[in-house]
Design a protein around this motif. Structure first.
Motif, PDB file in Angstrom:
ATOM      1  N   MET B   1      17.426  17.244  90.497  1.00 36.96           N
ATOM      2  CA  MET B   1      18.350  16.244  91.068  1.00 36.96           C
ATOM      3  C   MET B   1      19.790  16.688  90.814  1.00 36.96           C
ATOM      4  N   VAL B   2      20.585  16.730  91.858  1.00 42.48           N
ATOM      5  CA  VAL B   2      21.982  17.146  91.709  1.00 42.48           C
ATOM      6  C   VAL B   2      22.802  15.956  91.213  1.00 42.48           C
ATOM      7  N   ALA B   4      25.756  13.235  90.771  1.00 39.90           N
ATOM      8  CA  ALA B   4      26.542  12.642  91.861  1.00 39.90           C
ATOM      9  C   ALA B   4      27.800  13.433  92.175  1.00 39.90           C
ATOM     10  N   GLN B   5      28.543  13.856  91.118  1.00 37.42           N
ATOM     11  CA  GLN B   5      29.814  14.531  91.380  1.00 37.42           C
ATOM     12  C   GLN B   5      29.618  15.975  91.844  1.00 37.42           C
ATOM     13  N   LYS B   7      27.352  16.759  94.266  1.00 38.29           N
ATOM     14  CA  LYS B   7      26.805  16.773  95.624  1.00 38.29           C
ATOM     15  C   LYS B   7      27.851  17.225  96.625  1.00 38.29           C
ATOM     16  N   PRO B   8      27.467  18.079  97.579  1.00 38.94           N
ATOM     17  CA  PRO B   8      28.444  18.454  98.602  1.00 38.94           C
ATOM     18  C   PRO B   8      28.786  17.256  99.480  1.00 38.94           C
ATOM     19  N   PHE B   9      30.034  17.167  99.890  1.00 37.77           N
ATOM     20  CA  PHE B   9      30.480  16.032 100.690  1.00 37.77           C
ATOM     21  C   PHE B   9      31.332  16.561 101.846  1.00 37.77           C
TER      22      PHE B   9
END
Lengths: 252, 53
Positions: B1-2, B4-5, B7-9
Motif C-alpha cells: 500500500m502506497v 497517502a503522501q 501517491k502520484p497526483f
C-alpha cells in the motif's frame, strides 16, 4: 465551532513563534486576529490552521475535524486566503477557478455556473477568459478570495485581506465577508488595520510574541484602554506599545 | 500500500498543460528566435547523448 485551537505551540529551534495560543471562532462570527509588531506569530498560526505547517504541540479543529488526524476533511471544509496571492500566471481566471474547484472534488457539470457566480460576486466576470498575468494585485487578491469561497467552506482563514486593495475593492471584500458570516461561515481574519477590525469583527484577539494578550468584543477591548479614547488604536498601543516604541527607537 | 503522501497526483500537472496551451495560442514577439535557439540546444544535447552512448 468553525475553528478551535487548543494550546498551540510552534518552535523553530530555540525560538518559540507561537506560545500556547488558544482561540475559537463560532459559526457566523468574524474573529479579528490583531498583531503586535512583526514576528508576533500570526502567519505561523494561520498556516498551522490551514495545515501548511505542523504544530510542535497543541490541537486544531476545523468544523469538528482534527487537522492532524483528519487533514483531508478539515481542509475540505476550510478556505484559506494567504496574504500574497500566488496564482498560475499563464492560466485564465476561469481556468484557475475550475482547477481549484477540481482539487475540492467539484465536478464538471456543477463547476461552470459556480465559477461564473464567484467571478461575478468578486466583480471579475468580464475577466474570466483573460490571463492572470494581466491582472492587478487587487484583482489577483479578489481571484484568490473567490477560489477560497468556491467550494462553500464553513470556515475561512484570511491573512491581511485588505492589503493592496483600492477603497472599492476593500468595500466589496467587507460586504462579501459580512454576507458569508450571515450564512454561518466562521471567519478568522488577521489584520494590522485597526479600523477594519473595529468595523468588521465580532471579537478580536491581540497576539504579541506568540501569545494572546487580550481578547473580547470591540467594546471589551476598548474598556481595557481606560483612556476614554473611543478608538482601538490607543488600546492597541497600550497593550503592545512597549515593543512598538522600542522598534521606533531602534530605527531612529 | 502506497502511503497517502506518496501517491502520484497527476491532476497537479493540469495547470502546466493549460499554461503551455495558452502560451502557444498567444504568440509574442521573439517566439521564433526563442524556438530556434532552444530547438538548436535540444538538437546539440541529443547529438551529444548519442555520441556518448
Amino acid at each position: 465551532m468553525s475553528i478551535a485551537i487548543h494550546d498551540l505551540v510552534k518552535t523553530y529551534g530555540k525560538f518559540t513563534a507561537v506560545d500556547g495560543v488558544s482561540l475559537d471562532v463560532k459559526p457566523g462570527e468574524i474573529h479579528g486576529f490583531l498583531l503586535g509588531p512583526n514576528g508576533a506569530g500570526k502567519t505561523t498560526t494561520l498556516r498551522m490552521i490551514a495545515g501548511l505547517l505542523k504544530p510542535t504541540a497543541g490541537r486544531i479543529e476545523v468544523n469538528g475535524h482534527d487537522v492532524a488526524k483528519e487533514p483531508e476533511a478539515a481542509k475540505a471544509s476550510l478556505g484559506f486566503i494567504p496574504d500574497r496571492p500566488y496564482i498560475y500566471e499563464k492560466l485564465t481566471a476561469g481556468e484557475f477557478l475550475r482547477f481549484h474547484g477540481g482539487l475540492f472534488g467539484l465536478d464538471g457539470t456543477g463547476i461552470g455556473p459556480r465559477v461564473k457566480e464567484m467571478l461575478e460576486l468578486f466583480e471579475l466576470g468580464r475577466w474570466e477568459n483573460e490571463l492572470v498575468e494581466s491582472f492587478s494585485h487587487g484583482m489577483k487578491q479578489r481571484l484568490v478570495m473567490s477560489a477560497a469561497f468556491l467550494h462553500r467552506p464553513q470556515a475561512v482563514v484570511v491573512d491581511e485581506p485588505m492589503v493592496g486593495l483600492d477603497p472599492r475593492g476593500a468595500r466589496l471584500i467587507k460586504d462579501v465577508f459580512r454576507k458569508m458570516s450571515q450564512r454561518g461561515v466562521g471567519i478568522l481574519m488577521s489584520t494590522h488595520t485597526l479600523e477594519v477590525a473595529q468595523e468588521m469583527c465580532d471579537r478580536i484577539s491581540i497576539i504579541l510574541k506568540g501569545k494572546i494578550i487580550a481578547r473580547g468584543t470591540v467594546a471589551d477591548i476598548r474598556a481595557m484602554g481606560d483612556s476614554g479614547d473611543d478608538h482601538l488604536t490607543s488600546v492597541f498601543l497600550k497593550l503592545t506599545g512597549g515593543s512598538a516604541l522600542q522598534e521606533i527607537d531602534e530605527i531612529v | 500500500m502506497v502511503p497517502a503522501q506518496g501517491k502520484p497526483f497527476p491532476y497537479l500537472l493540469l495547470p502546466s498543460l493549460l499554461a503551455s496551451r495558452n502560451r502557444a495560442r498567444r504568440r509574442e514577439r521573439g517566439d521564433l528566435t526563442r524556438g530556434l535557439m532552444f530547438g538548436a540546444i535540444g538538437v546539440v544535447v541529443v547529438w551529444a547523448l548519442f555520441q556518448g552512448s
